[in-house]
Design a protein around this motif. Structure first.
Motif, PDB file in Angstrom:
ATOM      1  N   LYS A  38       0.836  -1.209   0.000  1.00  0.00           N
ATOM      2  CA  LYS A  38       0.000   0.000   0.000  1.00  0.00           C
ATOM      3  C   LYS A  38       0.870   1.257   0.000  1.00  0.00           C
ATOM      4  CE  LYS A  38      -3.830  -2.375   0.229  1.00  0.00           C
ATOM      5  NZ  LYS A  38      -4.684  -2.510  -0.971  1.00  0.00           N
ATOM      6  N   ALA A  39       2.008   1.199   0.681  1.00  0.00           N
ATOM      7  CA  ALA A  39       2.915   2.344   0.682  1.00  0.00           C
ATOM      8  C   ALA A  39       3.452   2.610  -0.721  1.00  0.00           C
ATOM      9  CB  ALA A  39       4.058   2.106   1.668  1.00  0.00           C
ATOM     10  N   GLY A  42       0.817   4.258  -2.519  1.00  0.00           N
ATOM     11  CA  GLY A  42       0.736   5.640  -2.063  1.00  0.00           C
ATOM     12  C   GLY A  42       1.808   6.516  -2.682  1.00  0.00           C
ATOM     13  N   ALA A 191      -0.883  13.011   2.601  1.00  0.00           N
ATOM     14  CA  ALA A 191      -1.159  11.777   3.340  1.00  0.00           C
ATOM     15  C   ALA A 191      -2.660  11.491   3.388  1.00  0.00           C
ATOM     16  CB  ALA A 191      -0.590  11.875   4.752  1.00  0.00           C
ATOM     17  N   VAL A 194      -3.793  10.058   0.050  1.00  0.00           N
ATOM     18  CA  VAL A 194      -3.404   8.657  -0.094  1.00  0.00           C
ATOM     19  C   VAL A 194      -4.311   7.770   0.733  1.00  0.00           C
ATOM     20  CG1 VAL A 194      -1.584   6.973   0.361  1.00  0.00           C
ATOM     21  CG2 VAL A 194      -1.005   9.175  -0.648  1.00  0.00           C
ATOM     22  N   ARG A 195      -4.591   8.178   1.960  1.00  0.00           N
ATOM     23  CA  ARG A 195      -5.448   7.336   2.813  1.00  0.00           C
ATOM     24  C   ARG A 195      -6.847   7.178   2.222  1.00  0.00           C
ATOM     25  NH1 ARG A 195      -7.209   8.099   9.160  1.00  0.00           N
ATOM     26  NH2 ARG A 195      -8.974   6.674   9.025  1.00  0.00           N
ATOM     27  N   GLN A 209      -6.460   1.500   8.364  1.00  0.00           N
ATOM     28  CA  GLN A 209      -5.217   1.964   7.780  1.00  0.00           C
ATOM     29  C   GLN A 209      -4.989   3.420   8.166  1.00  0.00           C
ATOM     30  OE1 GLN A 209      -4.821  -0.428   3.623  1.00  0.00           O
ATOM     31  NE2 GLN A 209      -6.561   0.935   3.734  1.00  0.00           N
ATOM     32  N   ASN A 210      -3.766   3.730   8.498  1.00  0.00           N
ATOM     33  CA  ASN A 210      -3.378   5.113   8.774  1.00  0.00           C
ATOM     34  C   ASN A 210      -2.166   5.444   7.914  1.00  0.00           C
ATOM     35  OD1 ASN A 210      -4.608   4.034  11.520  1.00  0.00           O
ATOM     36  ND2 ASN A 210      -4.914   6.238  11.483  1.00  0.00           N
ATOM     37  N   VAL A 211      -2.093   6.675   7.468  1.00  0.00           N
ATOM     38  CA  VAL A 211      -1.038   7.079   6.541  1.00  0.00           C
ATOM     39  C   VAL A 211      -0.356   8.345   7.043  1.00  0.00           C
ATOM     40  CG1 VAL A 211      -0.494   7.786   4.184  1.00  0.00           C
ATOM     41  CG2 VAL A 211      -2.294   6.089   4.594  1.00  0.00           C
ATOM     42  N   ILE A 286       6.840   7.603   2.873  1.00  0.00           N
ATOM     43  CA  ILE A 286       5.446   7.411   3.242  1.00  0.00           C
ATOM     44  C   ILE A 286       5.354   6.189   4.139  1.00  0.00           C
ATOM     45  CG2 ILE A 286       4.951   6.092   1.116  1.00  0.00           C
ATOM     46  CD1 ILE A 286       2.077   7.198   1.279  1.00  0.00           C
ATOM     47  N   VAL A 288       2.634   3.529   5.967  1.00  0.00           N
ATOM     48  CA  VAL A 288       1.272   3.009   6.024  1.00  0.00           C
ATOM     49  C   VAL A 288       1.184   1.992   7.155  1.00  0.00           C
ATOM     50  CG1 VAL A 288      -0.541   1.713   4.823  1.00  0.00           C
ATOM     51  CG2 VAL A 288       0.869   3.367   3.555  1.00  0.00           C
ATOM     52  N   ARG A 290      -1.305  -0.786   9.121  1.00  0.00           N
ATOM     53  CA  ARG A 290      -2.464  -1.597   8.725  1.00  0.00           C
ATOM     54  C   ARG A 290      -2.727  -2.675   9.775  1.00  0.00           C
ATOM     55  NH1 ARG A 290      -5.023  -3.223   3.615  1.00  0.00           N
ATOM     56  NH2 ARG A 290      -5.629  -5.407   3.705  1.00  0.00           N
TER      57      ARG A 290
END
Length: 294
Positions: A38-39, A42, A191, A194-195, A209-211, A286, A288, A290
């Motif tokens: 995911k990163a 992103g 950020a 992206v999230r 999920q946190n970004v 970045i 991520v 999860r």
């Protein structure tokens, strides 16, 4: 005898409960692998946003040539800057696809003439953007540029960190630039974008999920950052899990890093993936986080 049986039952249940809370490394490692993927996604999102911002700003520059010929008419310049958000126009539609924090017209001396806010909220007017942002100085010399830099937007408050695109505003006679048009996005805004995208991609999964974007040992957005609403801030508990030597480990890992941790006495397994984002600078990444929701 009944009391003895109940006592043994309590012991057995307590043992089973403790066993259920034991962290499962496989769960966290799987989450970390997914977070790293995911990163990477992103990173591509941010690269696309940067390209879209550059395109929109280049298209905005010619629209400001006429008002910038008389920069003393600040109201006229401001009206044109604000008109760049009009989504009934081509430039407005282009701007709507990027999470711009502010747009501005800058004079040849590097100082802001007008931004895209009401006069009493316009932090751009009179502020030396050229001194703060190298890409603005480059645009004033005649070459479009992009950079990441710090800029104070509220007097007395800490500076915010921006991804900035600047493009020269050409004179009608082809002479020296009349100034520059500037578009800026906070790291927190990137950020958040992206999230939103990752959450949409994971809509059928029960995950959280946190970004965040890591720059100079600081994760954006977090803490007291106010450029995004609270739900997009990386919670303090997650910020604390970021390894103190994250930058060094990312470098050793060829620009990538994964790490795992657990919360709630082992009941919640987290994985995190980190990857460099060169468009934001050599040492900007970045992050991520999860976890599966039960």
């Amino acid at each position: 005898q009944m009391r003895g049986a109940l006592g043994w039952a309590a012991v057995v249940l307590g043992t089973l409960g403790a066993g259920c809370n034991k962290p499962d490394p496989a769960v966290a490692q799987a989450a970390a692998a997914q977070a790293l993927a995911k990163a990477e996604h992103g990173r591509e999102d941010i690269e696309n946003i940067a390209r879209s911002l550059t395109t929109a700003i280049s298209h905005a520059a010619p629209l400001l040539a006429t008002p910038m010929a008389t920069p003393e008419n600040v109201a006229r310049v401001r009206n044109q800057v604000r008109a760049l958000h009009d989504d009934t126009t081509r430039i407005g539609r282009e701007m709507s696809f990027v999470p711009v924090f502010f747009l501005a017209a800058v004079g040849p001396d590097g100082k802001g003439i007008a931004g895209d806010r009401d006069p009493d909220r316009d932090f751009v007017h009179g502020r030396d953007l050229g001194a703060a942002l190298p890409c603005v100085r480059q645009a004033l010399s005649g070459t479009a540029a992009m950079c990441v830099g710090d800029l104070v937007t509220v007097d007395g408050a800490p500076p915010r960190v921006f991804l900035v695109s600047a493009h020269p505003i050409g004179a009608s006679d082809g002479g020296a630039p009349l100034g520059a048009v500037v578009g800026a996005i906070t790291l927190g805004g990137l950020a958040k974008s992206v999230r939103i995208d990752l959450d949409a991609l994971s809509a059928r999964e029960r995950v959280q999920q946190n970004v965040g974007i890591l720059r100079g040992g600081r994760l954006y957005p977090s803490g007291q950052d106010s450029d995004v609403v609270a739900m997009y801030l990386v919670p303090p508990a997650l910020v604390r899990q970021l390894p103190a030597d994250a930058d060094a480990r990312i470098t050793r890992g060829g620009g990538h890093l994964t790490f795992t941790f657990s919360e709630n006495d082992g009941r919640q397994q987290w994985g995190a993936g980190v990857t460099r984002v060169p468009v934001l600078g050599d040492n900007v990444s970045i992050v991520v986080y999860r976890t599966e929701l039960r």
